[in-house]
Design an enzyme around this catalytic site. Sequence first.
Site, PDB file in Angstrom:
ATOM      1  N   HIS A 271     -20.125  19.954 -50.525  1.00  0.00           N
ATOM      2  CA  HIS A 271     -19.128  18.901 -50.362  1.00  0.00           C
ATOM      3  C   HIS A 271     -19.604  17.577 -50.954  1.00  0.00           C
ATOM      4  O   HIS A 271     -18.907  16.602 -50.926  1.00  0.00           O
ATOM      5  CB  HIS A 271     -18.884  18.717 -48.860  1.00  0.00           C
ATOM      6  CG  HIS A 271     -20.177  18.770 -48.145  1.00  0.00           C
ATOM      7  ND1 HIS A 271     -20.732  19.976 -47.753  1.00  0.00           N
ATOM      8  CD2 HIS A 271     -21.095  17.834 -47.852  1.00  0.00           C
ATOM      9  CE1 HIS A 271     -21.920  19.729 -47.198  1.00  0.00           C
ATOM     10  NE2 HIS A 271     -22.156  18.456 -47.266  1.00  0.00           N
ATOM     11  N   CYS A 272     -20.846  17.548 -51.430  1.00  0.00           N
ATOM     12  CA  CYS A 272     -21.377  16.252 -51.899  1.00  0.00           C
ATOM     13  C   CYS A 272     -21.781  16.275 -53.365  1.00  0.00           C
ATOM     14  O   CYS A 272     -21.221  15.570 -54.195  1.00  0.00           O
ATOM     15  CB  CYS A 272     -22.622  15.884 -51.095  1.00  0.00           C
ATOM     16  SG  CYS A 272     -22.400  15.910 -49.360  1.00  0.00           S
ATOM     17  N   ILE A 273     -22.800  17.068 -53.654  1.00  0.00           N
ATOM     18  CA  ILE A 273     -23.459  16.951 -54.962  1.00  0.00           C
ATOM     19  C   ILE A 273     -22.523  17.173 -56.143  1.00  0.00           C
ATOM     20  O   ILE A 273     -22.580  16.430 -57.115  1.00  0.00           O
ATOM     21  CB  ILE A 273     -24.687  17.891 -55.029  1.00  0.00           C
ATOM     22  CG1 ILE A 273     -25.557  17.742 -53.780  1.00  0.00           C
ATOM     23  CG2 ILE A 273     -25.517  17.581 -56.283  1.00  0.00           C
ATOM     24  CD1 ILE A 273     -25.992  16.346 -53.434  1.00  0.00           C
ATOM     25  N   ASP A 276     -19.938  13.706 -55.942  1.00  0.00           N
ATOM     26  CA  ASP A 276     -20.335  12.287 -55.938  1.00  0.00           C
ATOM     27  C   ASP A 276     -20.518  11.697 -57.333  1.00  0.00           C
ATOM     28  O   ASP A 276     -20.118  10.546 -57.559  1.00  0.00           O
ATOM     29  CB  ASP A 276     -21.595  12.105 -55.084  1.00  0.00           C
ATOM     30  CG  ASP A 276     -21.318  12.455 -53.615  1.00  0.00           C
ATOM     31  OD1 ASP A 276     -20.165  12.802 -53.314  1.00  0.00           O
ATOM     32  OD2 ASP A 276     -22.240  12.399 -52.799  1.00  0.00           O
TER      33      ASP A 276
END
Length: 435
Positions: A271-273, A276
């Site tokens: 859900h991030c890398i 972002d």
Amino acid sequence: MKKSLESEINNKSAIIAIVGLGYVGLPLTVAFAEAGYKVLGIDVQQARADLVNSGKSYIADVNGERLAKVVANGLIEATTDQSRLKEADAICICVPTPLTKTKDPDLSYVTYEAEQIQETLRPGQLIVLESTTYPGTTKEVILPILLQSGLKEGSDFYLAYSPERVDPNNQKYNIKNTPKVVGGISSTSTKLATLLYSQIADNVVDVSSPETAEMTKVFENVFRSVNIALVNELAQLCEKMGISVWEVIKAASTKPYGYTPFYPGPGIGGHCIPLDPYYLANKARELDFHTRFIELASDINEHMPYHVIERIMDALNSAGKSLKGAKVLVLGVAYKKDIEDIRESPALKLLELLCAKETDVSFNDPYINEVKLTHVALTSTELSSKILSAADCVVIATDHSCYDIKDIAAQAKLVFDTRGVTTEIRSENIHRLGE
Ligand code: SAJ
């Protein structure tokens, strides 16, 4: 007004609302409740509210007994009724910040909640955004919405940004022992947010602005993205040079300073890398700045599933088979080992690409029962000797700890290892990414 909020936080009479009861919001809800606060959990999903109110956890990192205990003590109540935001003295927004199909930031969840908060905004409320986003969101998006109430930031209400630093399934780091970065629009907001988080985190790091806090979080994750891309590119070069990237990383890791190991893989998920870098690149473009390096890293990472398919094709060819019609079993579809989260998982891309090549593809993942692909839904197959030996190629996409790699390699006709977990096994039937 600051005095009363400050004293309410200090004497634990403050009511705290957590908006978004997912992998960030639910642990935060339990943390504040265990610190002695009454917490109002708000989510758009009635099912989640019902589960929380019955003390049942649906987030792997949230222990069901601990949740049940604070619910039974009347410290947590969950609801879908957004109008109850007016009851809260402090509100933490923990909703998703995904990308649109064109890889632009999707702040619709955040702006929806800002509007809900604005409708019932009253003097004395502290609002903190936790969702990962580009620098400027708090000041340029949230603040104008809240100011529509006619109230003033820093004297009537207080607004800050504090990035979530939840690492799913991390057995060592948690909310208490992970430093919490905080940046407020006004210094009073920073102070109040710092006071709030110091009730649940051992170390709160205040910075000079919400943009600094927003940039801190995005930088932390872009740092990972570019380093993973570097080693993914190195893996492809090592393949051409007959060098094992795994051996190179192992040897480089002996350097006691100035080096941090990252590992090649089939791509990056979560859900991030994967997201972002696009949040930062999109904001940079607004400022006429092209984050070439950051975007190149994302390109390299996104190319990895295609590279893995090429290597699987070569491995099958070496065994006299083609991808079309070959039985390929993919082991592990979660985005990283030992978790049940499939978001943005590169294994999904591998399955899609194998289906597109008319491969007879199946998968096994002890944490994931079914995956819905564009044209087909696949169910996790059992991992038996029969299944392993019947496959023309077994692809290790996610190296769950429960996999007996030696046993899998012994029974499979052909293995393609994308995670470097077979390096200790000498066998002609094992091909590896980065070699
Ligand atoms: N990956 C690689 N090679 C690596 C490391 C990761 O290919 O060397 C892949 C993983 O397989 C996965 C993706 O990248 O598909 C992301 O992995 P991750 O280890 O970064 O795990 P995440 O996505 O859960 O990242 C979270 C982040 N936490 C927060 O945003 C609060 C990140 O900042 C943490 O550093 C990371 O956990 C962590 O350290 O585990």
